[in-house]
Design a protein around this motif. Structure first.
Motif, short mmCIF file in Angstrom:
data_model
loop_
_atom_site.label_atom_id
_atom_site.label_comp_id
_atom_site.label_asym_id
_atom_site.label_seq_id
_atom_site.Cartn_x
_atom_site.Cartn_y
_atom_site.Cartn_z
N UNK A 283 0.84 -1.21 0.00
CA UNK A 283 0.00 0.00 0.00
C UNK A 283 0.87 1.25 0.00
N UNK A 284 1.95 1.23 0.79
CA UNK A 284 2.89 2.35 0.83
C UNK A 284 3.56 2.53 -0.53
N UNK A 285 4.01 1.44 -1.12
CA UNK A 285 4.66 1.50 -2.44
C UNK A 285 3.70 2.07 -3.47
N UNK A 286 2.42 1.71 -3.38
CA UNK A 286 1.42 2.23 -4.31
C UNK A 286 1.30 3.76 -4.20
N UNK A 287 1.28 4.26 -2.97
CA UNK A 287 1.20 5.71 -2.78
C UNK A 287 2.47 6.41 -3.25
N UNK A 288 3.63 5.80 -2.98
CA UNK A 288 4.91 6.37 -3.42
C UNK A 288 4.97 6.42 -4.95
N UNK A 289 4.44 5.38 -5.60
CA UNK A 289 4.41 5.36 -7.07
C UNK A 289 3.50 6.45 -7.61
N UNK A 290 2.36 6.67 -6.96
CA UNK A 290 1.45 7.75 -7.37
C UNK A 290 2.13 9.11 -7.24
N UNK A 291 2.88 9.29 -6.16
CA UNK A 291 3.62 10.54 -5.97
C UNK A 291 4.66 10.70 -7.07
N UNK A 292 5.39 9.65 -7.34
CA UNK A 292 6.43 9.68 -8.37
C UNK A 292 5.85 9.98 -9.75
N UNK A 293 4.66 9.45 -10.02
CA UNK A 293 4.00 9.68 -11.30
C UNK A 293 3.20 10.98 -11.32
N UNK A 294 3.28 11.74 -10.21
CA UNK A 294 2.58 13.01 -10.05
C UNK A 294 1.06 12.87 -10.14
N UNK A 295 0.56 11.69 -9.73
CA UNK A 295 -0.88 11.47 -9.67
C UNK A 295 -1.45 12.07 -8.39
N UNK A 296 -0.59 12.20 -7.36
CA UNK A 296 -0.98 12.84 -6.11
C UNK A 296 0.11 13.84 -5.74
N UNK A 297 -0.26 14.80 -4.91
CA UNK A 297 0.70 15.83 -4.48
C UNK A 297 1.51 15.31 -3.29
N UNK A 298 2.60 15.99 -3.00
CA UNK A 298 3.41 15.66 -1.82
C UNK A 298 2.56 15.81 -0.55
N UNK A 299 1.68 16.81 -0.54
CA UNK A 299 0.81 17.01 0.62
C UNK A 299 -0.14 15.83 0.80
N UNK A 300 -0.71 15.32 -0.31
CA UNK A 300 -1.60 14.15 -0.23
C UNK A 300 -0.83 12.92 0.25
N UNK A 301 0.39 12.77 -0.26
CA UNK A 301 1.23 11.65 0.15
C UNK A 301 1.55 11.72 1.64
N UNK A 302 1.93 12.90 2.11
CA UNK A 302 2.23 13.08 3.53
C UNK A 302 0.99 12.85 4.38
N UNK A 303 -0.15 13.33 3.93
CA UNK A 303 -1.41 13.12 4.65
C UNK A 303 -1.68 11.62 4.80
N UNK A 304 -1.44 10.88 3.71
CA UNK A 304 -1.63 9.43 3.74
C UNK A 304 -0.66 8.80 4.75
N UNK A 305 0.62 9.17 4.69
CA UNK A 305 1.63 8.58 5.58
C UNK A 305 1.39 8.92 7.04
N UNK A 306 1.15 10.17 7.32
CA UNK A 306 1.09 10.62 8.71
C UNK A 306 -0.21 10.25 9.41
N UNK A 307 -1.20 9.79 8.65
CA UNK A 307 -2.46 9.35 9.23
C UNK A 307 -2.71 7.86 9.01
N UNK A 308 -1.72 7.15 8.53
CA UNK A 308 -1.86 5.74 8.23
C UNK A 308 -2.38 4.97 9.45
N UNK A 309 -3.36 4.09 9.31
CA UNK A 309 -3.99 3.57 8.10
C UNK A 309 -5.30 4.26 7.71
N UNK A 310 -5.56 5.41 8.31
CA UNK A 310 -6.85 6.09 8.10
C UNK A 310 -7.23 6.23 6.63
N UNK A 311 -6.30 6.59 5.76
CA UNK A 311 -6.62 6.84 4.36
C UNK A 311 -6.20 5.69 3.44
#
Length: 175
Positions: free
Chosen positions: A119-147
């Protein structure tokens, strides 16, 4: 990394002063900054209820504040060794790079860890592909597993709820 450093990291990231965060968690205005400074410097360690309040005020999961001691390379290595013991984490080399791997067949816990890492790798790949912003990625990480939408997390009922359910049906049970 000590909990105080994590509190400081997230407070700065959120643009809060020590006084403001201290007041958000209920410290009196006159001492809010001093009290928070004590936690950030490590001279005091917050209890679970304060950690929960700080996490809520900082918009992170309490677990994002309470991480193992990785302040030194030696501390980090012992954390990795513990992950090897508990979850079967292994170190290997692939294409000239040192890699950490999880053996999904070691145990049920290891299989669950692998799902979380995927799940983490999936979010990191989305960030790398610019499908999500750094803020969205951080929100996902810092609230895991909420999102985390890749898995279904089950909340364990509270003891109070369990006790209430037992009380409600105890007279209907045969003796």
């Amino acid at each position: 990394m000590a909990i105080g450093e994590r509190i400081h990291f997230f407070r700065i990231m959120r643009g809060m002063t020590q006084k403001y965060l201290g007041m958000l968690v209920g410290f009196p205005e006159r001492s809010a900054d001093v009290r928070l400074a004590q936690y950030e410097t490590g001279s005091r360690k917050p209890k679970a209820d304060l950690t929960a309040a700080l996490a809520q005020a900082l918009d992170v999961a309490p677990q994002a504040l309470n991480i193992p001691d990785i302040d030194s390379y030696i501390g980090l290595m012992h954390t990795l060794f513990a992950l090897e013991d508990i979850y079967g984490l292994t170190v290997s080399e692939t294409d000239g790079e040192v890699c950490l791997k999880v053996n999904k067949d070691k145990s049920k816990d290891t299989a669950e860890l692998l799902k979380m890492l995927c799940a983490w790798q999936e979010q990191a790949a989305k960030l790398s592909a610019e499908e999500i912003s750094k803020e969205d990625y951080d929100q996902w990480r810092y609230n895991y597993p909420k999102f985390d939408t890749t898995q279904h997390w089950v909340k364990v009922p509270s003891k109070e709820l369990g006790d209430a359910l037992v009380e409600a049906v105890k007279d209907k049970l045969p003796e």
